[in-house]
Scaffold this motif. Structure first.
Motif, mmCIF file in Angstrom:
data_model
loop_
_atom_site.group_PDB
_atom_site.id
_atom_site.type_symbol
_atom_site.label_atom_id
_atom_site.label_comp_id
_atom_site.label_asym_id
_atom_site.label_seq_id
_atom_site.Cartn_x
_atom_site.Cartn_y
_atom_site.Cartn_z
ATOM 1 N N ARG A 181 -3.180 29.627 -2.349
ATOM 2 C CA ARG A 181 -1.996 29.759 -3.198
ATOM 3 C C ARG A 181 -1.321 31.107 -2.982
ATOM 4 N NH1 ARG A 181 -3.715 27.905 -9.211
ATOM 5 N NH2 ARG A 181 -1.534 28.436 -9.600
ATOM 6 N N ASP A 216 0.640 31.072 0.220
ATOM 7 C CA ASP A 216 1.872 30.309 0.049
ATOM 8 C C ASP A 216 2.921 31.128 -0.703
ATOM 9 O OD1 ASP A 216 3.329 27.711 0.233
ATOM 10 O OD2 ASP A 216 3.215 27.829 -1.943
ATOM 11 N N SER A 234 4.554 33.527 1.752
ATOM 12 C CA SER A 234 4.833 32.975 3.077
ATOM 13 C C SER A 234 6.156 33.455 3.657
ATOM 14 C CB SER A 234 4.819 31.442 3.016
ATOM 15 O OG SER A 234 5.803 30.967 2.090
ATOM 16 N N PRO A 291 0.435 33.168 7.503
ATOM 17 C CA PRO A 291 -0.828 33.047 6.758
ATOM 18 C C PRO A 291 -1.984 33.803 7.394
ATOM 19 C CG PRO A 291 0.282 30.932 6.887
ATOM 20 C CD PRO A 291 1.054 31.857 7.778
#
Length: 237
Positions: free
Chosen positions: A28, A31, A34, A39
Motif C-alpha cells: 500500500r 502504491d 508510485s 516500486p
C-alpha cells in the motif's frame, strides 16, 4: 546428553502470523508513492531506512511506520502531501489493531512442551504490541514466563535463561528466524529448531547451520513433540 529443561518459543511468524501484514502494508505504501519512484526503488529505500532506524526505534510496527514516513519525505524531497502521511499513519493503526491468526499446531505444540518442560515465550518488538498480541492469542496462560527483549543476541538469551533458573546448554529455542531464534542459542551451546515461515523479512535472513548437531528444522510446529521425544530431551520426572 544432559536433559533439556527449557523450551523457548518465538512469537511472530512462529506462533502467529506477522510478516504477511507488513508486506501488505508495504504494498500500500509503494502504491501511495508510485508517482515519485518505481516500486523496486521505493522498497530499497524503505528497507534502508528500517535498517538505519533499528537502533533508534527497535523492532515492530511503530518503527516501521516511522521508516515509511521518513522514506516518503526523502523520495519526495520534502513535498509529500499531508493526506499521504495521514494514510501511512492510518495503515499503521490498522496493523496495531489487526486480530491475531494462530499458525497451525501452535497451541498444541506449546501445551505438549509445557507438560515436561519450562516453556518461555521469547520475543522482540514493541512492548505494548507484543503484550496485545499475546493476550489476544489465548496462549498467555500456557507459558511459565514471557520475555520481550529489544534484540535477540546471545547475551540476551543467556540473561533470559538465567532469570528463569536455566542455562542455554539445557535449552531449546523454537522459531522461524535462523538469525534471531537459532544461531544465538546454538552459539551458547543450546539447541535451535527452525520452523520456516513462507515470508521472511530481509533483515532476518541468514544461512541455516546445516549439519550442526544442535540444529534442527521442521516444516511446522506439528512435528515438535516428536522431535523432543526423539532427541531424548524430555525432563526426567
Amino acid at each position: 546428553m544432559r536433559a533439556i529443561t527449557t523450551v523457548g518459543f518465538d512469537a511472530d511468524d512462529t506462533l502467529w502470523q506477522n510478516e504477511a501484514f507488513f508486506r501488505l502494508t508495504e504494498a500500500r505504501f509503494l502504491d501511495l508513492l508510485s508517482d515519485y519512484a518505481a516500486p523496486e526503488h521505493l522498497g530499497e529505500r524503505l528497507l534502508a531506512a528500517e535498517r538505519r532506524n533499528l537502533g533508534h526505534y527497535g523492532f515492530g510496527i511503530k518503527g516501521f511506520v516511522l521508516s515509511m514516513i521518513e522514506t516518503a519525505i526523502e523520495v519526495t524531497q520534502g513535498r509529500v502531501a499531508g493526506p499521504v502521511i495521514a494514510e501511512i499513519l492510518a495503515v499503521g493503526r490498522e496493523m496495531l489493531a489487526h486480530p491475531i491468526e494462530l499458525l497451525p499446531h501452535a497451541r498444541a505444540a506449546v501445551i505438549a512442551a509445557a507438560a515436561d518442560h519450562q516453556v518461555l515465550l521469547i520475543t522482540k518488538g514493541d512492548l505494548l504490541d507484543q503484550e496485545r498480541k499475546l493476550a489476544q492469542s489465548g496462549l498467555g496462560e500456557l507459558f511459565h514466563g514471557v520475555e520481550i527483549v529489544s534484540d535477540k543476541t546471545p547475551d540476551a538469551y543467556a540473561r533470559v535463561f538465567a532469570r528463569h533458573g536455566g542455562v542455554a546448554e539445557r535449552s531449546v529455542m523454537v522459531g522461524n528466524s535462523v538469525k534471531s531464534d537459532v544461531l544465538p542459542v546454538i552459539a551458547l551451546g543450546g539447541y535451535g529448531v527452525h520452523i520456516p515461515h513462507g515470508v521472511t523479512w530481509a533483515l532476518e535472513e541468514a544461512e541455516a547451520p546445516l549439519g550442526h548437531p544442535r540444529f534442527h528444522s521442521l516444516p511446522d510446529l506439528g512435528g515438535l513433540t516428536a522431535l523432543l521425544q526423539a532427541l531424548h530431551i524430555r525432563t526426567p520426572q
